[in-house]
Design an enzyme around this catalytic site. Structure first.
Site, short mmCIF file in Angstrom:
data_model
loop_
_atom_site.label_atom_id
_atom_site.label_comp_id
_atom_site.label_asym_id
_atom_site.label_seq_id
_atom_site.Cartn_x
_atom_site.Cartn_y
_atom_site.Cartn_z
N HIS A 1 5.33 -5.42 2.33
CA HIS A 1 4.02 -6.02 2.60
C HIS A 1 4.14 -7.54 2.70
CE1 HIS A 1 2.24 -2.32 0.39
NE2 HIS A 1 1.87 -2.20 1.66
N LYS B 1 -9.04 8.62 -4.03
CA LYS B 1 -7.64 8.59 -4.47
C LYS B 1 -7.56 8.24 -5.94
CE LYS B 1 -4.63 7.46 -0.55
NZ LYS B 1 -3.79 6.39 -0.01
N ARG C 1 7.00 0.57 10.32
CA ARG C 1 8.41 0.61 9.88
C ARG C 1 9.25 1.43 10.84
NH1 ARG C 1 6.14 2.48 4.23
NH2 ARG C 1 4.99 3.60 5.82
N SER D 1 4.87 2.12 -0.75
CA SER D 1 4.30 2.13 -2.10
C SER D 1 4.48 3.50 -2.73
CB SER D 1 2.81 1.79 -2.04
OG SER D 1 2.63 0.51 -1.50
O1 PNS Z 1 -2.04 1.15 2.97
P1 PNS Z 1 -2.70 2.28 3.70
O2 PNS Z 1 -3.14 3.34 2.71
O3 PNS Z 1 -1.80 2.83 4.78
O4 PNS Z 1 -4.01 1.68 4.43
C1 PNS Z 1 -4.88 2.52 5.16
C2 PNS Z 1 -6.14 1.75 5.62
C3 PNS Z 1 -6.81 1.06 4.46
C4 PNS Z 1 -5.77 0.74 6.68
C5 PNS Z 1 -7.13 2.81 6.26
O5 PNS Z 1 -7.25 3.91 5.40
C6 PNS Z 1 -8.52 2.25 6.53
O6 PNS Z 1 -8.69 1.42 7.38
N1 PNS Z 1 -9.53 2.73 5.78
C7 PNS Z 1 -10.89 2.26 5.88
C8 PNS Z 1 -11.85 3.33 6.42
C9 PNS Z 1 -11.85 3.31 7.92
O7 PNS Z 1 -12.15 2.32 8.57
N2 PNS Z 1 -11.50 4.47 8.52
C10 PNS Z 1 -11.37 4.63 9.96
C11 PNS Z 1 -10.00 4.19 10.40
S1 PNS Z 1 -9.66 4.68 12.03
#
Ligand code: PNS
Length: 164
Positions: A17, A41, A94, A132
């Site tokens: 990150h 979660k 990645r 993570s």
């Molecule tokens: O670190 P992560 O868990 O891969 O991050 C995922 C994240 C936070 C980018 C994604 O879950 C997100 O944007 N969630 C917010 C809800 C949202 O906007 N959902 C529609 C996405 S297309």
């Protein structure tokens, strides 16, 4: 003023990150590192703990003239990005396996909010396998995390399981 959101769970923040944030600093004037508040979660670290760790470790990044801020958000990412007057969302890719889901999210986000661009960035090869999820698994099974997470993060993980 070019402002980007770097969203994620950051449970915990890894050196991968930090590598992406440092690269993003070359492109943006401000990056808001935004922790998703996800009630579904069961996280290892609370939002507050993740915020504290991110603030501490991002303070050590050589960010040049780029301002780094740490925040948290709930709900739709694009709505948050618009509210913050950001132009872009940064995501790290990645391996090709990341790309499929990231592409789906990027296209859905574009459909929801065409004014926001998603920028995919590649971390250094050394972090191409760091996540993570694996960091937590290795840690809980007693493996070493040297070089995978910032030193204060490993210390906080140890504190957490020892109950201090
Ligand atoms: O670190 P992560 O868990 O891969 O991050 C995922 C994240 C936070 C980018 C994604 O879950 C997100 O944007 N969630 C917010 C809800 C949202 O906007 N959902 C529609 C996405 S297309």
């Amino acid at each position: 003023m070019r402002r980007a959101i770097y969203p994620g769970s950051f449970d915990p923040v890894t050196n991968g990150h930090l590598d992406i944030i440092a690269r993003g600093c070359k492109l943006f004037d401000e990056i808001i590192i935004a922790i998703l508040i996800n009630p579904e979660k069961r996280p290892f670290f609370t939002i507050e703990e993740r915020r504290e760790m991110l603030s501490e470790v991002t303070g050590q990044i050589d960010s040049g003239s780029c301002r780094l801020r740490v925040d948290s958000f709930a709900g739709l990412l694009v709505q948050y990005a618009v509210a913050q007057q950001a132009q872009a969302i940064v995501r790290g890719i990645r391996a090709i396996s990341d790309y499929e889901f990231e592409l789906q999210m990027a296209l859905m986000n574009r459909r929801l909010e065409p004014s926001i661009e998603t920028v995919f960035m590649m971390p250094a090869e050394a972090y191409s396998y760091v996540s993570s999820r694996l960091v937590k698994e290795v840690f809980l099974l007693g493996g070493a995390l040297d070089g995978l997470v910032p030193v204060p993060v490993e210390a906080r993980m140890k504190e957490k399981v020892s109950g201090h």
